[in-house]
Scaffold this motif. Structure first.
Motif, PDB file in Angstrom:
ATOM      1  N   PRO A 108       0.653  -1.337  -0.058  1.00 20.87           N
ATOM      2  CA  PRO A 108       0.180   0.092   0.019  1.00 20.87           C
ATOM      3  C   PRO A 108       0.961   1.177  -0.063  1.00 20.87           C
ATOM      4  CG  PRO A 108      -0.728  -1.546   1.495  1.00 20.87           C
ATOM      5  CD  PRO A 108       0.544  -2.104   1.142  1.00 20.87           C
ATOM      6  N   VAL A 148      -6.889  -1.268   5.954  1.00 24.74           N
ATOM      7  CA  VAL A 148      -5.436  -1.763   5.112  1.00 24.74           C
ATOM      8  C   VAL A 148      -4.238  -1.687   6.039  1.00 24.74           C
ATOM      9  CG1 VAL A 148      -4.212  -1.404   2.989  1.00 24.74           C
ATOM     10  CG2 VAL A 148      -6.779  -1.296   3.027  1.00 24.74           C
ATOM     11  N   LEU A 149      -4.338  -0.563   6.593  1.00 25.28           N
ATOM     12  CA  LEU A 149      -3.126  -0.252   7.364  1.00 25.28           C
ATOM     13  C   LEU A 149      -2.715  -1.266   8.511  1.00 25.28           C
ATOM     14  CD1 LEU A 149      -0.579   1.769   7.791  1.00 25.28           C
ATOM     15  CD2 LEU A 149      -2.216   3.117   9.285  1.00 25.28           C
ATOM     16  N   ASP A 158     -12.574   5.367   2.148  1.00 31.50           N
ATOM     17  CA  ASP A 158     -12.715   6.053   3.102  1.00 31.50           C
ATOM     18  C   ASP A 158     -11.911   5.810   4.261  1.00 31.50           C
ATOM     19  OD1 ASP A 158     -13.747   3.738   4.489  1.00 31.50           O
ATOM     20  OD2 ASP A 158     -15.611   4.059   3.507  1.00 31.50           O
ATOM     21  N   ASP A 159     -12.198   6.458   5.421  1.00 32.59           N
ATOM     22  CA  ASP A 159     -10.908   6.414   6.534  1.00 32.59           C
ATOM     23  C   ASP A 159     -10.888   5.226   7.051  1.00 32.59           C
ATOM     24  OD1 ASP A 159     -10.167   8.961   6.178  1.00 32.59           O
ATOM     25  OD2 ASP A 159     -11.245   9.915   7.651  1.00 32.59           O
ATOM     26  N   GLU A 214       1.308   5.636  -0.413  1.00 34.69           N
ATOM     27  CA  GLU A 214       0.410   6.778  -0.390  1.00 34.69           C
ATOM     28  C   GLU A 214       0.288   7.661  -1.569  1.00 34.69           C
ATOM     29  OE1 GLU A 214      -1.325   7.879   2.078  1.00 34.69           O
ATOM     30  OE2 GLU A 214      -0.225   7.276   3.913  1.00 34.69           O
ATOM     31  N   ARG A 271      -9.243   2.670   4.815  1.00 32.73           N
ATOM     32  CA  ARG A 271      -7.689   2.993   5.004  1.00 32.73           C
ATOM     33  C   ARG A 271      -7.100   2.413   6.260  1.00 32.73           C
ATOM     34  NH1 ARG A 271      -3.816   6.934   3.512  1.00 32.73           N
ATOM     35  NH2 ARG A 271      -2.387   7.481   5.584  1.00 32.73           N
ATOM     36  N   PHE A 323       2.104   3.124   5.517  1.00 33.71           N
ATOM     37  CA  PHE A 323       2.108   2.916   3.995  1.00 33.71           C
ATOM     38  C   PHE A 323       3.385   3.348   3.409  1.00 33.71           C
ATOM     39  CE2 PHE A 323      -2.904   3.515   3.478  1.00 33.71           C
ATOM     40  CZ  PHE A 323      -2.944   2.494   4.092  1.00 33.71           C
ATOM     41  N   GLY A 357      -5.601   5.276  -3.344  1.00 34.37           N
ATOM     42  CA  GLY A 357      -6.342   5.694  -2.440  1.00 34.37           C
ATOM     43  C   GLY A 357      -7.863   5.826  -2.859  1.00 34.37           C
ATOM     44  N   TRP A 373      -8.999   1.873  -1.161  1.00 34.09           N
ATOM     45  CA  TRP A 373      -9.447   2.450   0.180  1.00 34.09           C
ATOM     46  C   TRP A 373     -10.507   3.733   0.187  1.00 34.09           C
ATOM     47  CZ3 TRP A 373      -4.107   1.491  -0.159  1.00 34.09           C
ATOM     48  CH2 TRP A 373      -3.557   2.390  -0.449  1.00 34.09           C
TER      49      TRP A 373
END
Length: 256
Positions: A186, A206-207, A199-200, A188, A203, A215, A193, A197
């Motif tokens: 993943p 995924v993180l 939305d927050d 940045e 995200r 990321f 994005g 992902w």
């Protein structure tokens, strides 16, 4: 490091492609960026100009073999030769395979797999004509070998690029042409994005799968790419460098 060498970068208008263009320019290369959005390409060229890097933007649809041939011809006309290629153009979106339309499948496979082959073939032919050898790098993802729900189109296409790279690494080695892949995790970038992902919450999910806890930055992907493209990797071909903070190794089945 790359003085007097010319590199083509597809998907060079943003993200990893732009970061790689800037890194190559800073290392002395001439840079040709290709993509479907002239405004983004021109922004990359403007940034390269601030570094006094010789560069060229060539709007190109990598799905069109004739357009790809024209891209290589434009680079040769402007700079006299080409010395390498970064296959970075991609398309992706998340959807269950059972609901994926034929057009959705075709769109991603055409860009990622067919486009990478057309560009690789065109640049390899030019390198053969020049007799100079060169380096070709394709940007893929780790799900090319482990798969991933929701990305059957992209996973299949990138798996094809990995197989293409390994096959052509053998065929083209006698010509002094090296082919390798890099598989970032993943990263940045605006494109990733929006596609992976939305939305927050997505995200954060995924993180949570990245053991390193962050990321990737496009610039560090570019730095690793320059190693694979350059002379320090002159005996390295048919390889894939994973740069994902341990994400695929940390795939979890049991426990917390």
């Amino acid at each position: 490091m790359f003085t007097d060498r010319t590199f083509l970068i597809t998907g060079g208008g943003s993200g990893i492609g732009r970061a790689t263009a800037l890194a190559l320019g800073a290392a002395g290369a001439r840079v040709v960026v290709a993509g479907r959005t002239p405004e983004k390409l021109n922004k990359t060229v403007a940034l390269l100009g601030e570094q006094a890097v010789e560069s060229l933007a060539v709007p190109t649809d990598v799905r069109d073999p004739a357009a790809v041939d024209a891209l290589v011809a434009a680079a040769v006309t402007r700079f006299g030769a080409v010395h390498g290629l970064v296959n970075n153009a991609a398309g992706n979106f998340v959807t269950p395979g059972i609901d994926l339309s034929p057009n959705g499948w075709k769109a991603v496979v055409d860009i990622v797999l067919n486009g990478s082959f057309y560009c690789t073939r065109a640049v390899a032919r030019q390198l053969r004509e020049q007799g100079t050898g060169g380096s070709i790098l394709s940007v893929i993802a780790t799900y090319a070998w482990h798969g991933h729900p929701g990305t059957v189109h992209s996973a299949a296409a990138k798996a094809g690029v990995l197989a293409m790279t390994r096959t052509l690494a053998v065929e083209l080695a006698p010509l002094g042409i090296r082919l390798n892949c890099i598989a970032p995790g993943p990263t940045e970038t605006e494109g990733a994005g929006a596609a992976l992902w939305a939305d927050d919450a997505a995200r954060a999910q995924v993180l949570s799968t990245v053991p390193a806890g962050r990321f990737a930055d496009p610039a560090e992907v570019a730095d690793a790419s320059l190693f694979l493209l350059g002379d320090r990797a002159s005996y390295l071909t048919g390889a894939c460098l994973t740069l994902d903070g341990g994400q695929w190794l940390g795939k979890q089945v049991y426990g917390r």
